[in-house]
Write a protein that holds these residues in place. Structure first.
Motif, PDB file in Angstrom:
ATOM      1  N   HIS A  85       0.851  -1.190   0.000  1.00 49.26           N
ATOM      2  CA  HIS A  85       0.000   0.000   0.000  1.00 49.26           C
ATOM      3  C   HIS A  85       0.886   1.239   0.000  1.00 49.26           C
ATOM      4  O   HIS A  85       2.012   1.197   0.457  1.00 49.26           O
ATOM      5  CB  HIS A  85      -0.850   0.092   1.286  1.00 49.26           C
ATOM      6  N   ARG A 113       0.911   5.010   1.674  1.00 50.12           N
ATOM      7  CA  ARG A 113       0.343   5.621   2.884  1.00 50.12           C
ATOM      8  C   ARG A 113      -0.118   7.039   2.571  1.00 50.12           C
ATOM      9  O   ARG A 113       0.570   7.781   1.883  1.00 50.12           O
ATOM     10  CB  ARG A 113       1.372   5.661   4.013  1.00 50.12           C
ATOM     11  N   ASP A 114      -1.295   7.399   3.088  1.00 48.40           N
ATOM     12  CA  ASP A 114      -1.772   8.771   2.894  1.00 48.40           C
ATOM     13  C   ASP A 114      -1.115   9.696   3.918  1.00 48.40           C
ATOM     14  O   ASP A 114      -0.281   9.264   4.722  1.00 48.40           O
ATOM     15  CB  ASP A 114      -3.306   8.847   2.933  1.00 48.40           C
ATOM     16  N   ASP A 154      -2.091  10.874   6.578  1.00 47.51           N
ATOM     17  CA  ASP A 154      -2.347  10.495   7.972  1.00 47.51           C
ATOM     18  C   ASP A 154      -1.718   9.153   8.336  1.00 47.51           C
ATOM     19  O   ASP A 154      -1.904   8.665   9.447  1.00 47.51           O
ATOM     20  CB  ASP A 154      -3.859  10.426   8.230  1.00 47.51           C
ATOM     21  N   ARG A 206      -2.440   6.277   6.931  1.00 46.80           N
ATOM     22  CA  ARG A 206      -3.336   5.149   6.665  1.00 46.80           C
ATOM     23  C   ARG A 206      -2.971   4.495   5.338  1.00 46.80           C
ATOM     24  O   ARG A 206      -2.621   5.180   4.380  1.00 46.80           O
ATOM     25  CB  ARG A 206      -4.789   5.612   6.605  1.00 46.80           C
ATOM     26  N   PRO A 207      -3.088   3.144   5.289  1.00 45.98           N
ATOM     27  CA  PRO A 207      -2.802   2.470   4.024  1.00 45.98           C
ATOM     28  C   PRO A 207      -3.896   2.733   2.996  1.00 45.98           C
ATOM     29  O   PRO A 207      -5.081   2.660   3.307  1.00 45.98           O
ATOM     30  CB  PRO A 207      -2.752   0.994   4.410  1.00 45.98           C
ATOM     31  N   VAL A 208      -3.495   3.090   1.793  1.00 45.89           N
ATOM     32  CA  VAL A 208      -4.408   3.315   0.675  1.00 45.89           C
ATOM     33  C   VAL A 208      -3.785   2.694  -0.579  1.00 45.89           C
ATOM     34  O   VAL A 208      -2.616   2.334  -0.585  1.00 45.89           O
ATOM     35  CB  VAL A 208      -4.695   4.816   0.440  1.00 45.89           C
TER      36      VAL A 208
END
Length: 136
Positions: free
Chosen positions: A26, A28-29, A31, A33-35
């Motif tokens: 992924h 990471r964004d 924040d 978080r995985p995206v």
């Protein structure tokens, strides 16, 4: 004893040996978080140093899926309404390799090559199902 999922596997195609592995990753964004799920199948020509790896990348997007937890299997990639493959199956890996070779990938090149798996999937799935006469 079960096979270790992260250990590269061996594939012989047309007299050439490849090691292959699959990874999920992924981006990471901001924040943390995985995206942007990605499933990457990597084939390494053998013996080591005789050619650069081929990375076949399946990125999540509209109308397609990559594994991101249940109910999908960890190697399942496909179009929501269409072709799919399980990247844990050596036959699926062989079909993707055959399509990549037919479309010009040269395993003897020393540089790494990244291919969009979605452009290979339909031909590979058709060949795997026995519905294609040519992987091009």
């Amino acid at each position: 004893m079960p096979r270790h999922l992260k250990k590269p596997r061996r594939l012989v195609a047309d007299g050439r040996v490849y090691m292959w592995s699959m990874r999920h990753s992924h981006r990471r964004d901001h924040d943390g978080r995985p995206v942007d799920c990605r499933q990457t199948l990597t084939l390494f020509p053998q013996p080591a140093g005789t050619g650069g790896p081929l990375r076949i990348v399946f990125a999540a997007g509209p109308g397609r899926y990559v594994p991101s937890g249940g109910p999908l299997g960890s190697g399942d990639v496909g179009f929501i309404q269409g072709a799919d493959l399980n990247l844990h199956e050596p036959g699926a890996v062989r079909a993707l390799l055959d399509v990549a070779l037919a479309r010009g990938w040269q395993p003897g090149e020393r540089r790494a090559v990244e291919a969009d798996g979605w452009h290979l999937l339909e031909a590979a799935a058709a060949a795997r199902a026995g519905n294609a006469t040519s992987p091009s």
